[in-house]
Design a protein around this motif. Sequence first.
Motif, PDB file in Angstrom:
ATOM      1  N   ILE A 223       0.829  -1.188   0.017  1.00 46.42           N
ATOM      2  CA  ILE A 223       0.052  -0.090   0.019  1.00 46.42           C
ATOM      3  C   ILE A 223       1.021   1.293   0.107  1.00 46.42           C
ATOM      4  N   ILE A 224       0.569   2.249  -0.646  1.00 47.84           N
ATOM      5  CA  ILE A 224       1.305   3.352  -0.969  1.00 47.84           C
ATOM      6  C   ILE A 224       0.263   4.536  -1.009  1.00 47.84           C
ATOM      7  N   THR A 225       0.672   5.545  -0.403  1.00 46.29           N
ATOM      8  CA  THR A 225      -0.218   6.820  -0.504  1.00 46.29           C
ATOM      9  C   THR A 225       0.011   7.732  -1.604  1.00 46.29           C
ATOM     10  N   PHE A 226      -0.744   8.565  -1.853  1.00 45.87           N
ATOM     11  CA  PHE A 226      -0.591   9.349  -3.137  1.00 45.87           C
ATOM     12  C   PHE A 226       0.672  10.420  -2.666  1.00 45.87           C
ATOM     13  N   ASP A 227       0.701  10.823  -1.498  1.00 44.65           N
ATOM     14  CA  ASP A 227       1.527  11.798  -1.111  1.00 44.65           C
ATOM     15  C   ASP A 227       2.971  11.126  -0.982  1.00 44.65           C
ATOM     16  N   GLU A 228       2.971   9.983  -0.677  1.00 49.74           N
ATOM     17  CA  GLU A 228       4.351   9.159  -0.407  1.00 49.74           C
ATOM     18  C   GLU A 228       4.763   9.076  -2.180  1.00 49.74           C
ATOM     19  N   LEU A 229       3.753   8.863  -3.127  1.00 50.07           N
ATOM     20  CA  LEU A 229       4.159   8.859  -4.544  1.00 50.07           C
ATOM     21  C   LEU A 229       4.770  10.108  -4.846  1.00 50.07           C
ATOM     22  N   LEU A 230       4.219  11.149  -4.432  1.00 52.15           N
ATOM     23  CA  LEU A 230       4.792  12.464  -4.751  1.00 52.15           C
ATOM     24  C   LEU A 230       5.890  12.905  -4.250  1.00 52.15           C
ATOM     25  N   GLN A 231       6.274  12.364  -2.990  1.00 51.24           N
ATOM     26  CA  GLN A 231       7.509  12.475  -2.391  1.00 51.24           C
ATOM     27  C   GLN A 231       8.648  11.812  -2.948  1.00 51.24           C
ATOM     28  N   LYS A 232       8.185  10.843  -3.493  1.00 53.83           N
ATOM     29  CA  LYS A 232       9.261   9.850  -4.310  1.00 53.83           C
ATOM     30  C   LYS A 232       9.635  10.567  -5.593  1.00 53.83           C
ATOM     31  N   LEU A 233       8.715  11.370  -6.177  1.00 55.13           N
ATOM     32  CA  LEU A 233       9.120  12.050  -7.250  1.00 55.13           C
ATOM     33  C   LEU A 233       9.906  13.273  -7.124  1.00 55.13           C
TER      34      LEU A 233
END
Length: 250
Positions: A223-233
Amino acid sequence: PDDVADAIGQSIVVQKLSERDRAAVVNLTKASVRTTIKTQPEVLVKLHDEIELASLDELITAMEIKLSLHAKEAHWQTLFEANPFILDLAFNVPVILLKGQAHVGGKKLSGAGEKITDFLFANQLTDNVAVLEIKTPKTAILAKKEYRSGVFGPSSDLVGSVTQVLDQVNQLQNEIFRIKALNPEHRMESHGIRGVLVIGMMPDSKGKRSFELYRNALHGISIITFDELLQKLRSLRTLLSATSADVPST
């Protein structure tokens, strides 16, 4: 020789370039890549870095805008399908997008009941397949009330989404030989099919512990949250910026 350099001069006022000018510059660069890489590789490395940074900036801005507008699930699916690189970060391994809105089995004789996952991926090195399901940033991932002091249970939406992904994985595992036979153009293996769920936003400080305990206890699904995905970018952008700064100029 040197006509182009003389015409351009020492610097270009980018704002004054027409669309035709921009196309000409890009086409000239494209045509001279193989020659330039032999004589001035550092220049092309820096150009490549600038293109990557610009692309990342566009993706980051697009995600930030969709988060602020509370975009619907279909809008996120469109963004991710156009930029599968974003979802590549969710797997932490090199993957390729096989199909968006992929049929993974479960259809009845009447044609009803087909199981469809948002995205079907395959590991680039092992060909192992994985399914990815997308919800929205607004989807609650924890219950509003504490189950016990300092302990929050998963929301019904999160439990339902996890079960949905597990069902898709199970159906794909059962149908993998039929799907492989019907899609010979794709290399697919089922050595422990993974499921990934992109959902919600990271809970506040009170709920982070409960969320981490829950998702890390799951087997076969991430499970990954949208803000985690944005932070990875954003982190990748910072890393590429530092790398680009280290490249010596000619």
